[in-house]
Design a protein around this motif. Structure first.
Motif, short mmCIF file in Angstrom:
data_model
loop_
_atom_site.label_atom_id
_atom_site.label_comp_id
_atom_site.label_asym_id
_atom_site.label_seq_id
_atom_site.Cartn_x
_atom_site.Cartn_y
_atom_site.Cartn_z
N ARG A 6 0.83 -1.21 0.00
CA ARG A 6 0.00 0.00 0.00
C ARG A 6 0.86 1.26 0.00
O ARG A 6 0.65 2.18 -0.78
N ALA A 39 2.66 1.74 -3.38
CA ALA A 39 1.72 2.10 -4.45
C ALA A 39 1.33 3.57 -4.30
O ALA A 39 1.23 4.31 -5.27
N GLU A 40 1.15 4.00 -3.02
CA GLU A 40 0.81 5.42 -2.78
C GLU A 40 1.95 6.32 -3.22
O GLU A 40 1.75 7.36 -3.84
N GLN A 51 -3.82 -0.41 -6.18
CA GLN A 51 -4.37 0.09 -4.91
C GLN A 51 -5.73 -0.54 -4.62
O GLN A 51 -6.01 -0.94 -3.48
N ASN A 88 -5.29 -4.17 -3.68
CA ASN A 88 -4.67 -4.24 -2.36
C ASN A 88 -5.69 -3.96 -1.25
O ASN A 88 -5.73 -4.65 -0.24
N LYS A 89 -6.55 -2.97 -1.49
CA LYS A 89 -7.59 -2.63 -0.51
C LYS A 89 -8.50 -3.82 -0.24
O LYS A 89 -8.87 -4.11 0.88
#
Ligand code: ADP
Length: 372
Positions: free
Chosen positions: A152, A155-156, A176, A179-180
């Motif tokens: 996370r 990716a951010e 993202q 992943n969430k």
């Protein structure tokens, strides 16, 4: 066969069948004194037939509290109804075992109670295997949390770096979102394993119930805004001081509100009500959504269940949310029910005594959906 044979059929075949059953079978007289016990009863409890005859099943029982035995005898003797329950007993060698007890009164032609019959199924091994499975899920989900958080973060960071083409931005967005979903599944699995191992605690302290509901609604506001769903809060200030577990109440509101949002079409309405009435505090989340089909209603609180009418509307659900909510509500001394009509909407109602949630000892807390 020993004991009071007037209660039993003379048929040899019938006796052999009972004798050979792998479930423990015991017959008592009207005072609860054992008149017959089959081989499995002797194997499971470790007591011989001679040791059992004329004693009561307390010989291997007695581990549950007094209220339990009162309820058992009241159901069998006074109400003359069967009593089925999971319980713990003790073998002659001191070992505790888990069993499903199925007891029933034996009634004569005049409907008088002449004795009782009880079967016990030893489920100790099944419980041990279930426990091992829960421990495995707990360990695996715990181990998965760290790498997921790392994915996370990076990716951010990638998303914030420049220059990126639109195509690259699209890929990062996909990473993202995926992943969430995994984070939310892993959190739910961890919660389920903590529920099933009984390790989570309920710690009520004085809290402001409407404030918590308002905060969760605000957190979820972007989801509601995306679908132009109006959320109306109706809060009774008599619940501003409630003895509750804040973390668990957030989990309850979060799940009920995300469901209301997911399963309500655009421009619908969601209403959250908190009310103190008749010595109880009622929390209700109503929506004007797709509703729950009648044939799905009995399964709504079971693990992994999703009704057919939502599978296409929302592919991200895992069917664990309401199972977690129900477990949390019941561990805190509350109840949860729902009313729903397909195509019209649903209302989920949680009720706690106005005196507050009940305390439960434990070593772990539960985590809110979507967090690691
Ligand atoms: P999930 O939402 O992840 O599928 P839940 O355990 O929260 O899992 O809910 C189980 C099922 O109950 C959902 O899949 C859906 O079929 C039904 N359900 C729950 N809340 C609602 C609601 N507000 N409106 C319609 N159906 C609902």
């Amino acid at each position: 066969m020993n004991g009071n044979s007037t209660l039993l059929s003379d048929s040899h075949a019938y006796q052999m069948a009972i004798e050979s059953s792998s479930d423990h079978i015991v017959i008592t007289d009207v005072d609860g004194k054992i008149v017959y016990a089959n081989k499995a009863a002797q194997n499971i409890t470790g007591y011989s037939l001679d040791e059992m005859i004329s004693k009561t099943p307390r010989l291997w029982g007695g581990l549950m509290d007094d209220a339990f035995y009162k309820r058992l005898w009241d159901t069998l003797k006074n109400k003359r109804q069967p009593f089925n329950v999971e319980l713990k007993n003790k073998r002659k060698n001191g070992e505790i075992y888990n069993a499903i007890l199925r007891a029933a009164p034996i009634l004569d032609e005049k409907q008088e109670v002449v004795g009782f019959i009880a079967t016990e199924e030893d489920i100790t091994e099944r419980i041990r295997v279930d426990q091992a499975k829960s421990e495995f899920v707990s360990l695996a989900s715990h181990q998965l949390r760290t790498p997921l958080t790392v994915i996370r973060w990076y990716a951010e960071m990638l998303g914030a770096s420049n220059p990126l083409t639109d195509e690259q931005k699209g890929y990062i967005n996909q990473i993202q979102e995926a992943n969430k979903r995994v984070i939310s599944l892993v959190s739910a699995l961890l919660n389920v394993s903590r529920i099933e191992l009984g390790t989570f605690f309920v710690q009520p302290v004085p809290i402001n119930l409407p404030l918590i509901a308002e905060q969760v609604t605000k957190e979820l506001a972007p989801l509601f805004e995306q679908k132009a769903i109006t959320v109306t809060n109706m809060f009774d200030s008599a619940t501003n001081n409630f003895l509750g577990d804040e973390n668990l109440l957030r989990i309850i509101f979060h799940n009920l509100l995300t469901n209301a949002c997911k399963y309500t079409p655009a421009r619908g309405k969601v209403t959250v009500t908190i009310e103190k009435k008749d010595q109880n505090v009622h929390i209700r989340v109503s929506d004007t959504g797709v509703g729950i089909p009648d044939d799905a209603k009995p399964y709504i609180f079971t693990k992994l269940f999703r009704a057919d009418n939502v599978k296409e509307i929302d592919e991200t659900g895992n069917g664990l949310g309401l199972y977690i909510v129900k477990s949390v509500v019941e561990a805190g001394g509350g109840t949860i029910v729902f009313e729903s009509a397909e195509g019209k909407g649903s209302t989920f109602s949680v009720t706690f005594p106005a005196t507050g949630m009940s305390k439960k000892e434990g070593t772990r807390s539960l985590i809110k959906g979507g967090t690691v």
